[in-house]
Design an enzyme around this catalytic site. Structure first.
Site, PDB file in Angstrom:
ATOM      1  N   LYS A 152      81.621 -33.174 128.069  1.00  0.00           N
ATOM      2  CA  LYS A 152      80.657 -34.370 128.715  1.00  0.00           C
ATOM      3  C   LYS A 152      79.565 -34.392 127.484  1.00  0.00           C
ATOM      4  CE  LYS A 152      79.204 -37.498 131.407  1.00  0.00           C
ATOM      5  NZ  LYS A 152      79.146 -38.431 130.404  1.00  0.00           N
ATOM      6  N   LYS A 189      73.956 -26.805 128.946  1.00  0.00           N
ATOM      7  CA  LYS A 189      73.209 -27.553 129.945  1.00  0.00           C
ATOM      8  C   LYS A 189      74.064 -28.081 131.184  1.00  0.00           C
ATOM      9  CE  LYS A 189      71.265 -31.114 127.811  1.00  0.00           C
ATOM     10  NZ  LYS A 189      71.052 -32.498 127.359  1.00  0.00           N
ATOM     11  N   LYS A 227      79.807 -33.905 122.449  1.00  0.00           N
ATOM     12  CA  LYS A 227      78.519 -34.769 121.848  1.00  0.00           C
ATOM     13  C   LYS A 227      79.325 -35.377 120.680  1.00  0.00           C
ATOM     14  CE  LYS A 227      74.053 -35.739 122.298  1.00  0.00           C
ATOM     15  NZ  LYS A 227      73.281 -35.393 123.363  1.00  0.00           N
ATOM     16  N   THR A 247      67.135 -39.583 133.171  1.00  0.00           N
ATOM     17  CA  THR A 247      66.748 -38.418 132.345  1.00  0.00           C
ATOM     18  C   THR A 247      65.338 -38.265 132.528  1.00  0.00           C
ATOM     19  OG1 THR A 247      68.452 -38.975 130.941  1.00  0.00           O
ATOM     20  CG2 THR A 247      66.650 -37.624 130.177  1.00  0.00           C
ATOM     21  N   ASN A 263      64.125 -44.690 126.094  1.00  0.00           N
ATOM     22  CA  ASN A 263      64.902 -44.284 127.645  1.00  0.00           C
ATOM     23  C   ASN A 263      64.339 -43.299 128.328  1.00  0.00           C
ATOM     24  OD1 ASN A 263      67.167 -42.874 129.057  1.00  0.00           O
ATOM     25  ND2 ASN A 263      67.533 -45.047 129.424  1.00  0.00           N
ATOM     26  N   SER A 301      75.357 -39.226 135.451  1.00  0.00           N
ATOM     27  CA  SER A 301      76.367 -39.478 134.697  1.00  0.00           C
ATOM     28  C   SER A 301      77.604 -38.893 135.269  1.00  0.00           C
ATOM     29  CB  SER A 301      76.537 -39.007 133.176  1.00  0.00           C
ATOM     30  OG  SER A 301      75.864 -40.116 132.504  1.00  0.00           O
TER      31      SER A 301
END
Ligand SMILES: NC(=O)C1=CN([C@@H]2O[C@H](COP(=O)(O)OP(=O)(O)OC[C@H]3O[C@@H](n4cnc5c(N)ncnc54)[C@H](OP(=O)(O)O)[C@@H]3O)[C@@H](O)[C@H]2O)C=CC1
Ligand SMILES: O=C(O)CCC(=O)C(=O)O
Length: 430
Positions: A73, A97, A109, A193, A224, A358
Protein backbone atom coordinates in the site's frame (compact mmCIF):
# COMPACT_ATOMS: atom_id res chain seq x y z
CA UNK A 1 23.04 -14.04 3.10
CA UNK A 2 22.47 -10.42 2.08
CA UNK A 3 25.80 -8.61 1.76
CA UNK A 4 26.02 -5.07 3.15
CA UNK A 5 27.07 -3.93 -0.33
CA UNK A 6 23.80 -5.33 -1.79
CA UNK A 7 21.65 -3.14 0.42
CA UNK A 8 20.60 0.12 -1.26
CA UNK A 9 22.23 3.10 0.47
CA UNK A 10 18.85 4.65 1.28
CA UNK A 11 17.86 1.48 3.12
CA UNK A 12 21.19 1.33 4.99
CA UNK A 13 20.44 4.89 6.12
CA UNK A 14 16.86 4.01 7.02
CA UNK A 15 18.03 1.01 9.01
CA UNK A 16 20.53 3.13 10.93
CA UNK A 17 17.52 4.98 12.34
CA UNK A 18 16.23 1.63 13.53
CA UNK A 19 19.45 0.47 15.26
CA UNK A 20 18.19 1.33 18.73
CA UNK A 21 14.89 -0.45 18.11
CA UNK A 22 16.50 -3.65 16.86
CA UNK A 23 18.82 -3.58 19.88
CA UNK A 24 15.91 -3.26 22.31
CA UNK A 25 13.46 -5.67 20.65
CA UNK A 26 14.07 -9.37 21.00
CA UNK A 27 13.02 -10.13 17.43
CA UNK A 28 14.73 -12.55 15.10
CA UNK A 29 17.85 -10.99 13.58
CA UNK A 30 16.58 -12.26 10.23
CA UNK A 31 13.86 -9.60 10.39
CA UNK A 32 16.49 -6.97 9.80
CA UNK A 33 17.86 -8.92 6.85
CA UNK A 34 14.38 -9.38 5.42
CA UNK A 35 13.90 -5.62 5.65
CA UNK A 36 17.15 -4.94 3.80
CA UNK A 37 16.01 -5.46 0.23
CA UNK A 38 12.76 -4.56 -1.48
CA UNK A 39 10.46 -7.45 -2.35
CA UNK A 40 9.99 -6.09 -5.88
CA UNK A 41 11.11 -3.04 -7.86
CA UNK A 42 9.49 -2.30 -11.21
CA UNK A 43 10.81 0.42 -13.49
CA UNK A 44 8.94 1.49 -16.60
CA UNK A 45 9.20 4.10 -19.32
CA UNK A 46 5.99 5.99 -20.06
CA UNK A 47 5.91 7.41 -23.60
CA UNK A 48 3.47 10.30 -23.84
CA UNK A 49 2.34 12.27 -26.87
CA UNK A 50 2.40 15.94 -25.84
CA UNK A 51 -0.14 18.52 -26.98
CA UNK A 52 2.39 20.02 -29.45
CA UNK A 53 2.80 16.65 -31.17
CA UNK A 54 6.23 15.84 -29.68
CA UNK A 55 6.90 12.64 -27.73
CA UNK A 56 8.23 12.65 -24.19
CA UNK A 57 9.27 9.57 -22.29
CA UNK A 58 8.91 9.72 -18.50
CA UNK A 59 10.69 7.42 -16.04
CA UNK A 60 8.52 5.70 -13.47
CA UNK A 61 8.72 3.17 -10.65
CA UNK A 62 6.58 1.02 -8.41
CA UNK A 63 8.27 -0.62 -5.43
CA UNK A 64 6.70 -3.19 -3.13
CA UNK A 65 9.07 -3.21 -0.20
CA UNK A 66 7.46 -5.71 2.13
CA UNK A 67 4.22 -7.68 1.81
CA UNK A 68 4.37 -9.80 4.94
CA UNK A 69 1.41 -8.20 6.70
CA UNK A 70 -0.75 -7.83 3.59
CA UNK A 71 -0.78 -6.40 0.07
CA UNK A 72 1.49 -3.45 -0.66
CA UNK A 73 0.00 0.00 0.00
CA UNK A 74 1.31 3.44 -0.79
CA UNK A 75 0.90 6.52 -2.90
CA UNK A 76 2.20 7.55 -6.32
CA UNK A 77 4.31 10.69 -6.44
CA UNK A 78 4.66 12.95 -9.50
CA UNK A 79 7.79 15.06 -9.06
CA UNK A 80 10.68 16.19 -11.29
CA UNK A 81 13.29 14.90 -8.83
CA UNK A 82 11.74 11.55 -7.94
CA UNK A 83 14.22 8.66 -8.22
CA UNK A 84 14.35 4.88 -7.85
CA UNK A 85 16.11 5.24 -4.50
CA UNK A 86 13.58 7.73 -3.20
CA UNK A 87 10.71 5.41 -4.09
CA UNK A 88 12.49 2.47 -2.43
CA UNK A 89 12.99 4.48 0.77
CA UNK A 90 9.38 5.71 0.78
CA UNK A 91 8.08 2.16 0.26
CA UNK A 92 10.17 0.99 3.22
CA UNK A 93 8.62 3.67 5.43
CA UNK A 94 5.14 2.73 4.15
CA UNK A 95 5.69 -0.81 5.49
CA UNK A 96 6.64 0.58 8.90
CA UNK A 97 3.81 3.15 8.83
CA UNK A 98 1.04 0.64 8.02
CA UNK A 99 2.30 -1.54 10.88
CA UNK A 100 2.47 1.40 13.33
CA UNK A 101 -1.30 1.89 12.99
CA UNK A 102 -1.94 -1.83 12.53
CA UNK A 103 -3.39 -1.79 9.01
CA UNK A 104 -3.36 -5.20 7.27
CA UNK A 105 -0.94 -3.98 4.62
CA UNK A 106 2.68 -4.13 3.62
CA UNK A 107 4.52 -1.14 2.19
CA UNK A 108 4.75 0.09 -1.41
CA UNK A 109 5.22 3.38 -3.25
CA UNK A 110 5.26 4.69 -6.80
CA UNK A 111 6.73 7.63 -8.62
CA UNK A 112 6.85 9.33 -12.00
CA UNK A 113 9.64 11.78 -12.80
CA UNK A 114 7.52 14.60 -14.15
CA UNK A 115 6.76 18.22 -13.32
CA UNK A 116 2.98 18.34 -13.05
CA UNK A 117 3.01 22.12 -13.23
CA UNK A 118 4.39 21.92 -16.79
CA UNK A 119 1.65 19.58 -18.09
CA UNK A 120 -1.68 20.52 -19.60
CA UNK A 121 -4.72 18.69 -18.22
CA UNK A 122 -4.77 16.30 -21.21
CA UNK A 123 -1.04 15.59 -20.86
CA UNK A 124 -1.55 14.89 -17.15
CA UNK A 125 -4.27 12.41 -18.04
CA UNK A 126 -2.03 10.66 -20.58
CA UNK A 127 0.84 10.39 -18.04
CA UNK A 128 -1.55 9.02 -15.39
CA UNK A 129 -3.09 6.45 -17.73
CA UNK A 130 0.38 5.55 -19.05
CA UNK A 131 1.55 4.82 -15.51
CA UNK A 132 -1.35 2.45 -14.90
CA UNK A 133 -0.79 0.72 -18.27
CA UNK A 134 2.84 0.16 -17.25
CA UNK A 135 1.99 -1.15 -13.78
CA UNK A 136 -1.36 -2.93 -14.28
CA UNK A 137 0.24 -6.37 -14.05
CA UNK A 138 1.96 -5.70 -10.72
CA UNK A 139 -0.85 -3.98 -8.82
CA UNK A 140 -4.23 -5.37 -7.77
CA UNK A 141 -6.70 -5.34 -4.85
CA UNK A 142 -4.89 -8.25 -3.15
CA UNK A 143 -1.40 -7.48 -4.40
CA UNK A 144 -0.59 -3.78 -4.22
CA UNK A 145 -3.01 -0.89 -3.89
CA UNK A 146 -1.70 2.55 -4.96
CA UNK A 147 -3.10 5.85 -3.66
CA UNK A 148 -2.35 9.58 -3.85
CA UNK A 149 0.85 11.36 -2.79
CA UNK A 150 2.61 14.56 -3.81
CA UNK A 151 1.07 16.13 -6.92
CA UNK A 152 -1.42 13.31 -7.41
CA UNK A 153 -5.03 13.78 -6.40
CA UNK A 154 -8.45 12.28 -6.96
CA UNK A 155 -8.42 13.37 -10.59
CA UNK A 156 -5.28 11.34 -11.22
CA UNK A 157 -6.55 8.39 -9.14
CA UNK A 158 -9.83 8.42 -11.10
CA UNK A 159 -8.04 8.18 -14.48
CA UNK A 160 -5.79 5.41 -13.18
CA UNK A 161 -8.78 3.48 -11.78
CA UNK A 162 -10.55 3.80 -15.13
CA UNK A 163 -7.45 2.68 -17.07
CA UNK A 164 -7.12 -0.42 -14.87
CA UNK A 165 -10.78 -1.31 -15.51
CA UNK A 166 -10.29 -0.88 -19.26
CA UNK A 167 -7.20 -3.14 -19.22
CA UNK A 168 -8.77 -5.84 -17.03
CA UNK A 169 -12.22 -5.58 -18.64
CA UNK A 170 -13.91 -5.50 -15.26
CA UNK A 171 -14.79 -3.04 -12.49
CA UNK A 172 -12.12 -3.20 -9.74
CA UNK A 173 -12.52 -0.12 -7.54
CA UNK A 174 -10.40 -1.67 -4.77
CA UNK A 175 -7.25 -1.52 -6.93
CA UNK A 176 -6.58 2.11 -6.08
CA UNK A 177 -7.67 4.53 -3.36
CA UNK A 178 -8.13 8.28 -3.21
CA UNK A 179 -10.59 8.06 -6.13
CA UNK A 180 -13.45 10.52 -6.66
CA UNK A 181 -16.54 9.53 -4.62
CA UNK A 182 -18.37 9.01 -7.93
CA UNK A 183 -15.99 6.12 -8.72
CA UNK A 184 -16.13 4.49 -5.27
CA UNK A 185 -13.82 6.85 -3.43
CA UNK A 186 -14.30 7.30 0.29
CA UNK A 187 -15.79 10.37 1.81
CA UNK A 188 -13.14 12.11 3.86
CA UNK A 189 -10.04 10.82 2.00
CA UNK A 190 -9.02 14.22 0.64
CA UNK A 191 -8.79 15.79 4.08
CA UNK A 192 -7.67 12.64 5.91
CA UNK A 193 -3.90 13.14 6.12
CA UNK A 194 -4.20 16.64 7.56
CA UNK A 195 -7.15 15.67 9.76
CA UNK A 196 -5.21 12.73 11.22
CA UNK A 197 -2.13 14.87 11.88
CA UNK A 198 -4.29 17.38 13.77
CA UNK A 199 -5.73 14.56 15.88
CA UNK A 200 -2.25 13.36 16.84
CA UNK A 201 -1.24 16.91 17.76
CA UNK A 202 -4.44 17.38 19.79
CA UNK A 203 -3.77 14.18 21.73
CA UNK A 204 -0.15 15.15 22.35
CA UNK A 205 -1.18 18.62 23.62
CA UNK A 206 -3.76 16.99 25.89
CA UNK A 207 -1.09 14.66 27.35
CA UNK A 208 1.19 17.65 27.91
CA UNK A 209 -1.74 19.42 29.62
CA UNK A 210 -1.55 22.34 27.20
CA UNK A 211 -4.55 24.37 26.10
CA UNK A 212 -4.78 24.32 22.28
CA UNK A 213 -5.77 27.99 22.34
CA UNK A 214 -2.28 28.90 23.56
CA UNK A 215 -0.51 27.00 20.78
CA UNK A 216 0.76 28.74 17.64
CA UNK A 217 1.63 26.75 14.53
CA UNK A 218 3.75 27.43 11.43
CA UNK A 219 3.17 25.11 8.46
CA UNK A 220 5.55 24.40 5.59
CA UNK A 221 3.56 23.14 2.59
CA UNK A 222 0.06 24.23 1.65
CA UNK A 223 -1.00 21.31 -0.53
CA UNK A 224 -3.31 18.45 0.31
CA UNK A 225 -1.71 17.52 3.64
CA UNK A 226 -0.81 21.03 4.80
CA UNK A 227 -4.06 22.78 3.91
CA UNK A 228 -6.40 20.26 5.50
CA UNK A 229 -4.13 20.09 8.54
CA UNK A 230 -4.44 23.89 8.91
CA UNK A 231 -8.25 23.69 8.72
CA UNK A 232 -8.47 20.84 11.24
CA UNK A 233 -5.98 22.49 13.59
CA UNK A 234 -8.00 25.72 13.62
CA UNK A 235 -11.17 23.75 14.27
CA UNK A 236 -9.45 22.15 17.28
CA UNK A 237 -8.56 25.57 18.67
CA UNK A 238 -4.92 25.92 17.58
CA UNK A 239 -3.79 29.13 15.86
CA UNK A 240 -2.06 28.93 12.47
CA UNK A 241 0.29 31.91 12.27
CA UNK A 242 2.38 31.06 9.19
CA UNK A 243 2.17 28.97 6.02
CA UNK A 244 4.62 28.37 3.17
CA UNK A 245 4.55 26.89 -0.30
CA UNK A 246 7.40 26.60 -2.78
CA UNK A 247 7.09 30.32 -3.65
CA UNK A 248 7.56 31.63 -0.09
CA UNK A 249 5.75 32.11 3.21
CA UNK A 250 3.25 34.44 4.90
CA UNK A 251 3.02 35.22 8.60
CA UNK A 252 0.62 36.95 10.99
CA UNK A 253 1.07 36.59 14.74
CA UNK A 254 -2.71 36.96 15.44
CA UNK A 255 -3.50 34.06 13.13
CA UNK A 256 -4.06 33.67 9.37
CA UNK A 257 -7.29 33.31 7.46
CA UNK A 258 -6.10 30.07 5.86
CA UNK A 259 -9.15 29.38 3.63
CA UNK A 260 -8.83 32.90 2.11
CA UNK A 261 -5.10 32.39 1.56
CA UNK A 262 -5.72 28.98 0.00
CA UNK A 263 -8.36 30.46 -2.32
CA UNK A 264 -5.76 33.02 -3.46
CA UNK A 265 -3.24 30.23 -4.00
CA UNK A 266 -5.67 28.15 -6.04
CA UNK A 267 -6.35 31.15 -8.27
CA UNK A 268 -2.75 32.29 -8.77
CA UNK A 269 -0.98 28.95 -8.02
CA UNK A 270 1.28 30.63 -5.41
CA UNK A 271 1.30 32.37 -2.04
CA UNK A 272 3.27 35.28 -3.40
CA UNK A 273 1.01 38.29 -3.56
CA UNK A 274 -1.25 37.39 -0.62
CA UNK A 275 -2.12 40.79 0.71
CA UNK A 276 -4.02 42.31 3.63
CA UNK A 277 -7.30 41.99 1.69
CA UNK A 278 -6.94 38.22 1.79
CA UNK A 279 -6.69 38.13 5.51
CA UNK A 280 -8.19 39.28 8.81
CA UNK A 281 -4.95 41.10 9.69
CA UNK A 282 -1.92 42.39 7.87
CA UNK A 283 0.30 39.57 6.71
CA UNK A 284 4.05 39.68 6.41
CA UNK A 285 6.00 37.88 3.68
CA UNK A 286 8.79 35.56 4.77
CA UNK A 287 11.23 33.23 3.09
CA UNK A 288 10.93 29.51 3.64
CA UNK A 289 14.09 29.55 5.77
CA UNK A 290 12.56 32.25 7.98
CA UNK A 291 9.40 30.19 8.43
CA UNK A 292 11.43 27.18 9.60
CA UNK A 293 13.14 29.36 12.23
CA UNK A 294 9.99 31.07 13.58
CA UNK A 295 9.52 31.26 17.34
CA UNK A 296 6.29 29.23 17.42
CA UNK A 297 5.06 26.31 19.52
CA UNK A 298 4.67 23.88 16.63
CA UNK A 299 6.52 23.64 13.34
CA UNK A 300 4.47 21.41 11.03
CA UNK A 301 6.39 20.14 7.99
CA UNK A 302 4.00 19.18 5.19
CA UNK A 303 6.06 19.59 2.01
CA UNK A 304 9.05 17.38 1.25
CA UNK A 305 11.77 15.24 2.75
CA UNK A 306 15.00 16.58 4.26
CA UNK A 307 13.79 20.07 5.10
CA UNK A 308 15.53 20.09 8.48
CA UNK A 309 19.12 18.94 8.22
CA UNK A 310 22.26 19.29 10.32
CA UNK A 311 22.76 22.68 8.65
CA UNK A 312 19.53 24.33 9.81
CA UNK A 313 18.48 22.20 12.84
CA UNK A 314 20.12 24.74 15.14
CA UNK A 315 17.75 27.44 13.85
CA UNK A 316 14.58 25.58 14.87
CA UNK A 317 12.93 27.43 17.77
CA UNK A 318 9.61 25.55 17.85
CA UNK A 319 9.07 23.24 20.85
CA UNK A 320 7.29 20.53 18.90
CA UNK A 321 8.00 19.46 15.35
CA UNK A 322 5.14 17.72 13.59
CA UNK A 323 6.24 15.57 10.63
CA UNK A 324 3.28 15.56 8.25
CA UNK A 325 5.48 15.03 5.17
CA UNK A 326 7.44 11.81 4.77
CA UNK A 327 10.99 12.17 6.07
CA UNK A 328 11.13 15.97 6.51
CA UNK A 329 13.80 15.69 9.22
CA UNK A 330 17.09 14.20 8.02
CA UNK A 331 18.66 11.50 10.20
CA UNK A 332 21.63 13.70 11.12
CA UNK A 333 19.33 16.44 12.42
CA UNK A 334 17.48 14.18 14.87
CA UNK A 335 20.12 14.11 17.63
CA UNK A 336 20.62 17.88 17.32
CA UNK A 337 16.90 18.54 17.77
CA UNK A 338 16.80 16.18 20.74
CA UNK A 339 19.69 18.03 22.35
CA UNK A 340 17.88 21.34 21.80
CA UNK A 341 14.80 19.91 23.56
CA UNK A 342 12.63 19.84 20.43
CA UNK A 343 10.08 17.00 20.52
CA UNK A 344 9.65 15.40 17.10
CA UNK A 345 6.27 13.77 16.46
CA UNK A 346 7.25 11.29 13.73
CA UNK A 347 5.87 10.91 10.19
CA UNK A 348 5.15 7.18 10.49
CA UNK A 349 2.52 8.05 13.09
CA UNK A 350 1.51 11.63 12.31
CA UNK A 351 0.65 11.28 8.60
CA UNK A 352 -1.20 7.95 8.78
CA UNK A 353 -4.68 9.53 8.54
CA UNK A 354 -4.41 9.32 4.74
CA UNK A 355 -3.55 5.67 4.51
CA UNK A 356 -6.07 4.82 7.24
CA UNK A 357 -8.91 6.32 5.20
CA UNK A 358 -7.47 4.66 2.08
CA UNK A 359 -7.85 1.39 3.95
CA UNK A 360 -11.47 2.32 4.72
CA UNK A 361 -11.99 3.08 1.02
CA UNK A 362 -10.63 -0.37 0.13
CA UNK A 363 -12.96 -1.96 2.72
CA UNK A 364 -15.96 -0.05 1.34
CA UNK A 365 -15.06 -1.07 -2.24
CA UNK A 366 -14.77 -4.72 -1.25
CA UNK A 367 -18.05 -4.80 0.67
CA UNK A 368 -19.91 -2.35 -1.59
CA UNK A 369 -21.20 -0.84 1.65
CA UNK A 370 -20.48 2.89 1.68
CA UNK A 371 -20.05 4.97 4.84
CA UNK A 372 -21.07 8.52 5.68
CA UNK A 373 -18.42 11.24 6.13
CA UNK A 374 -19.15 11.15 9.89
CA UNK A 375 -18.57 7.38 10.08
CA UNK A 376 -15.26 7.69 8.23
CA UNK A 377 -14.14 10.59 10.41
CA UNK A 378 -15.11 8.89 13.65
CA UNK A 379 -13.40 5.59 12.80
CA UNK A 380 -10.24 7.31 11.62
CA UNK A 381 -10.06 9.43 14.76
CA UNK A 382 -10.57 6.43 17.01
CA UNK A 383 -7.89 4.40 15.25
CA UNK A 384 -5.23 7.09 14.96
CA UNK A 385 -5.73 8.31 18.53
CA UNK A 386 -5.63 4.82 20.01
CA UNK A 387 -2.46 3.89 18.10
CA UNK A 388 -0.87 7.25 18.99
CA UNK A 389 -1.76 6.67 22.65
CA UNK A 390 -0.03 3.26 22.52
CA UNK A 391 3.03 4.88 20.98
CA UNK A 392 3.18 7.72 23.54
CA UNK A 393 2.89 5.18 26.37
CA UNK A 394 5.60 2.99 24.85
CA UNK A 395 7.89 6.03 24.68
CA UNK A 396 7.22 6.78 28.33
CA UNK A 397 7.56 3.21 29.58
CA UNK A 398 10.69 2.43 27.55
CA UNK A 399 12.23 5.88 27.96
CA UNK A 400 12.40 6.36 24.19
CA UNK A 401 12.00 9.34 21.90
CA UNK A 402 8.69 9.27 20.01
CA UNK A 403 10.29 8.24 16.71
CA UNK A 404 11.96 5.21 18.22
CA UNK A 405 8.74 4.28 20.03
CA UNK A 406 6.76 4.41 16.77
CA UNK A 407 9.39 2.31 14.99
CA UNK A 408 9.30 -0.19 17.83
CA UNK A 409 5.51 -0.44 17.58
CA UNK A 410 5.72 -1.06 13.81
CA UNK A 411 8.74 -3.36 13.66
CA UNK A 412 7.35 -5.58 16.41
CA UNK A 413 4.20 -6.18 14.36
CA UNK A 414 6.13 -6.87 11.15
CA UNK A 415 8.44 -9.27 12.99
CA UNK A 416 5.48 -11.11 14.49
CA UNK A 417 3.94 -11.54 11.03
CA UNK A 418 7.23 -12.77 9.56
CA UNK A 419 7.50 -15.20 12.42
CA UNK A 420 3.90 -16.38 12.02
CA UNK A 421 4.50 -17.11 8.34
CA UNK A 422 7.17 -19.56 9.39
CA UNK A 423 10.00 -17.71 7.75
CA UNK A 424 11.88 -17.92 11.01
CA UNK A 425 10.94 -21.44 12.04
CA UNK A 426 14.48 -22.01 13.26
CA UNK A 427 14.47 -18.86 15.39
CA UNK A 428 14.08 -19.37 19.11
CA UNK A 429 14.97 -16.39 21.26
CA UNK A 430 15.07 -18.56 24.39
N1 LIG B 1 -1.44 13.33 0.24
C1 LIG B 1 -1.44 12.40 1.18
O1 LIG B 1 -2.47 11.76 1.45
C2 LIG B 1 -0.20 12.12 1.96
C3 LIG B 1 0.92 12.91 1.82
N2 LIG B 1 2.00 12.66 2.61
C4 LIG B 1 3.21 13.44 2.48
O2 LIG B 1 2.94 14.80 2.73
C5 LIG B 1 3.84 15.62 1.96
C6 LIG B 1 3.02 16.60 1.14
O3 LIG B 1 2.15 15.84 0.30
P1 LIG B 1 0.85 16.48 -0.37
O4 LIG B 1 0.29 17.52 0.51
O5 LIG B 1 0.02 15.36 -0.83
O6 LIG B 1 1.51 17.15 -1.63
P2 LIG B 1 0.99 18.39 -2.48
O7 LIG B 1 1.67 18.26 -3.78
O8 LIG B 1 -0.50 18.47 -2.45
O9 LIG B 1 1.55 19.66 -1.67
C7 LIG B 1 2.90 19.84 -1.40
C8 LIG B 1 3.06 21.26 -0.87
O10 LIG B 1 4.42 21.46 -0.49
C9 LIG B 1 4.88 22.67 -1.09
N3 LIG B 1 6.32 22.62 -1.30
C10 LIG B 1 7.02 21.88 -2.18
N4 LIG B 1 8.33 22.14 -2.07
C11 LIG B 1 8.45 23.07 -1.10
C12 LIG B 1 9.53 23.76 -0.51
N5 LIG B 1 10.77 23.52 -0.90
N6 LIG B 1 9.27 24.65 0.47
C13 LIG B 1 8.01 24.89 0.87
N7 LIG B 1 6.95 24.28 0.36
C14 LIG B 1 7.17 23.39 -0.61
C15 LIG B 1 4.12 22.77 -2.39
O11 LIG B 1 4.18 24.08 -2.85
P3 LIG B 1 3.57 24.48 -4.30
O12 LIG B 1 2.09 24.41 -4.10
O13 LIG B 1 4.08 25.84 -4.49
O14 LIG B 1 4.07 23.47 -5.26
C16 LIG B 1 2.74 22.33 -1.90
O15 LIG B 1 2.08 23.41 -1.28
C17 LIG B 1 4.68 14.65 1.14
O16 LIG B 1 5.86 14.34 1.84
C18 LIG B 1 3.80 13.41 1.09
O17 LIG B 1 4.56 12.24 0.88
C19 LIG B 1 2.00 11.68 3.57
C20 LIG B 1 0.90 10.89 3.74
C21 LIG B 1 -0.26 10.98 2.88
O1 LIG C 1 -3.39 6.38 0.73
C1 LIG C 1 -2.38 5.89 0.28
O2 LIG C 1 -2.24 4.73 -0.06
C2 LIG C 1 -1.17 6.79 0.17
C3 LIG C 1 -0.47 6.90 1.46
C4 LIG C 1 0.92 7.38 1.31
O3 LIG C 1 1.51 7.38 0.26
C5 LIG C 1 1.61 7.83 2.50
O4 LIG C 1 1.07 7.67 3.60
O5 LIG C 1 2.74 8.34 2.38
Amino acid sequence: MVQQSDIPKVIQEAQERLDLVFERLSVCPDTRQRLSLPHRVVEAAIPVRMDDGSLQVFRSWRVQFDVTRGPGKGGIRFHPSVSRDEVIALSFWMAIKCAVVNLPYGGAKGGVRVDRKKLSLFELERVSRGYMRAMADVVGPDVDIPGPDMNTDELVMGWMADEYDVIKRQRSPAVITGKPVALGGSRGRTAATGEGAAQVLDLWAERQKKDNKTIKIAIQGLGNAGYYFACAAERLGFTVVAVADSSGAVYCDQGLDVPAIYAHKRKTRELKGVSAENDKHTVESLSNEELLALDVDVLALAAMENQITKDNAKDVRAKWLLEIANGPVAADADPMLQKQGVTVLPDVLVNTGGVIVSYYEWLQNRSADYWSAEQVQQRMQELIRSQAELCFELAENEDLDLRSAAYMQGIKRIAEAMDARGTHAEFNPE
